[in-house]
Scaffold this active site. Structure first.
Site, PDB file in Angstrom:
ATOM      1  N   CYS A 123       4.916   3.874   1.988  1.00 23.53           N
ATOM      2  CA  CYS A 123       5.201   2.263   1.837  1.00 23.53           C
ATOM      3  C   CYS A 123       6.256   2.054   2.155  1.00 23.53           C
ATOM      4  O   CYS A 123       6.854   1.346   2.846  1.00 23.53           O
ATOM      5  CB  CYS A 123       4.149   2.280   0.690  1.00 23.53           C
ATOM      6  SG  CYS A 123       3.807  -0.192   0.222  1.00 23.53           S
ATOM      7  N   HIS A 233      -1.198   2.885   1.339  1.00 25.47           N
ATOM      8  CA  HIS A 233      -0.859   4.221  -0.104  1.00 25.47           C
ATOM      9  C   HIS A 233      -1.744   5.685   0.145  1.00 25.47           C
ATOM     10  O   HIS A 233      -3.568   5.751  -0.518  1.00 25.47           O
ATOM     11  CB  HIS A 233      -1.040   3.484  -1.115  1.00 25.47           C
ATOM     12  CG  HIS A 233       0.046   2.680  -1.359  1.00 25.47           C
ATOM     13  ND1 HIS A 233       0.911   3.453  -2.158  1.00 25.47           N
ATOM     14  CD2 HIS A 233       0.473   1.518  -0.812  1.00 25.47           C
ATOM     15  CE1 HIS A 233       2.423   2.384  -2.081  1.00 25.47           C
ATOM     16  NE2 HIS A 233       1.497   1.329  -1.851  1.00 25.47           N
ATOM     17  N   GLU A 235      -2.162   8.498  -1.425  1.00 22.73           N
ATOM     18  CA  GLU A 235      -2.794   8.567  -2.777  1.00 22.73           C
ATOM     19  C   GLU A 235      -2.958   7.381  -3.809  1.00 22.73           C
ATOM     20  O   GLU A 235      -3.894   8.644  -4.882  1.00 22.73           O
ATOM     21  CB  GLU A 235      -1.110   8.993  -3.402  1.00 22.73           C
ATOM     22  CG  GLU A 235      -0.142   7.891  -3.855  1.00 22.73           C
ATOM     23  CD  GLU A 235       0.277   6.819  -3.197  1.00 22.73           C
ATOM     24  OE1 GLU A 235       0.586   7.232  -1.303  1.00 22.73           O
ATOM     25  OE2 GLU A 235       0.274   5.733  -3.365  1.00 22.73           O
TER      26      GLU A 235
END
Ligand SMILES: *[C@@H]1O[C@H](CO)[C@@H](O)[C@H](O)[C@H]1NC(C)=O
Ligand SMILES: *[C@@H]1O[C@H](CO)[C@@H](O)[C@H](O)[C@H]1NC(C)=O
Ligand SMILES: *[C@@H]1O[C@H](CO)[C@@H](O)[C@H](O)[C@H]1NC(C)=O
Ligand SMILES: *[C@@H]1O[C@H](CO)[C@@H](O)[C@H](O)[C@H]1NC(C)=O
Length: 305
Positions: A123, A233, A235
């Site tokens: 990001c 993202h 994660e």
């Protein structure tokens, strides 16, 4: 005898034999300025980035934003990769930017010498990489702050390093289901990448997305360096719960682990080491405790420094 052994280990290093693998990788994660600093709480790391790397067999060292260039150099020669997380600070002038630039320059120089050092940007980290490579701010405003999207893979994904080991059914799910969470107001338009000589010759575009108006680059890997970026993202799927648009389906969670496994695998190709066990212990993120912030922030837990 000693020089023969040295010769053999050099050969192993050069030809990446199975022996030439670092099974104890340590990855640096960049801290960044908090929005409202308090005494002893000036910078943070969202814990999901730490969990992401730990889940794939790495340990984490926080990279503080206020260190000297000499200290960054020493840290660089002690760790096996670096991750630039998402967030909300300036990619042109901030402590985060300063640390990112230090590690980017050191990584380029090291990789040119054959010292394989991987860099990952998520990001804001992706946007930071684009800025560092082009030396320009080329981002466009997009309507992408809080939406999960499927990836529109390019033809180049077939020969990519990043997705090589992904199971075919997960690739199908990624391209047809909204498994990648986007939390950004700014994006690099595909057109902006292909009309910038530095970016075009440096990055292989692996996927794009579209907000209805602008087609933007969502996943890249550098052609000649182990440098990787996702505007989305990876994660969050497994580790963040405070926003309704974060996908948690089995395929979404598998995406987290496959991305982590890929990047940690890259870090296992690096052989940097702390000068001593004591210095390693002192640097690890285990010296800090994450705090629960899920009720009031986009992150369940953060580390404050
Ligand atoms: C900040 O941290 C230092 C060192 O851990 C400590 O001595 C000091 O009391 C802390 N200050 C505040 C305001 O918490
Ligand atoms: C932004 O995208 C959302 C869907 O994600 C849509 O509902 C909204 O109307 C869009 N806003 C604008 C200004 O295009
Ligand atoms: C995917 O990308 C291609 C090439 O840019 C484009 O033609 C196509 O419309 C895109 N598909 C979607 C669903 O955005
Ligand atoms: C940098 O920040 C850390 C963590 O907040 C602090 O312990 C350290 O004293 C700071 N160093 C300098 C040189 O400001």
């Amino acid at each position: 005898m000693f020089s023969l052994l040295l010769f053999i280990s050099l050969i192993n290093l050069l030809f990446c034999s199975p022996a030439a693998r670092n099974d104890e990788p340590i990855i640096g994660v960049l801290a960044q300025e908090v929005f409202s600093p308090k005494p002893n709480q000036t910078a943070y790391i969202a814990a999901s980035y730490v969990k992401f790397l730990e889940a794939a067999g790495a340990r984490v060292v926080p990279v503080m934003i206020n260190m000297t260039m000499e200290e960054y150099k020493t840290l660089f020669s002690s760790i096996n990769g670096v991750l630039y997380p998402g967030g909300g600070v300036s990619i042109i002038s901030s402590g985060y930017q300063r640390a990112a630039k230090a590690f980017y320059d050191l990584a380029i120089e090291a990789n040119k010498r054959g010292d394989y050092f991987p860099v990952w940007g998520t990001c804001l980290g992706f946007e930071q990489l684009m800025y560092l490579t082009s030396g320009k701010s080329l981002l466009s405003f997009t309507n992408t702050s809080g939406i999960a999207l499927p990836l529109n893979f390019t033809e180049d994904v077939k020969g990519s390093r990043m997705f090589k080991a992904f199971p075919p059914e997960l690739m199908r799910a990624l391209s047809s289901e909204p498994l990648t969470e986007n939390s950004h107001h700014w994006s690099l338009a595909t057109l902006a990448l292909y009309t910038n000589e530095e970016l075009k010759s440096f990055y292989r575009v692996l996927s794009t997305n579209n907000d209805g108006n602008v087609e933007f680059v969502s996943t890249v890997e550098a052609y000649n360096y182990p440098i990787y970026g996702t505007q989305w993202h990876p994660e969050k799927n497994a580790f963040e719960w405070s926003r309704p648009y974060i996908p948690h389906s089995p395929s979404a969670v598998r995406t987290t682990f496959h991305m982590a496994e890929f990047f940690v695998g890259e870090a296992r190709k690096n052989f940097h080491k702390f000068p001593s066990k004591e210095e390693e212990d002192k640097a690890l993120i285990y010296n800090y405790n994450p705090v629960y912030t899920g009720a009031e922030s986009a992150f369940e837990q953060i580390y404050l420094f």
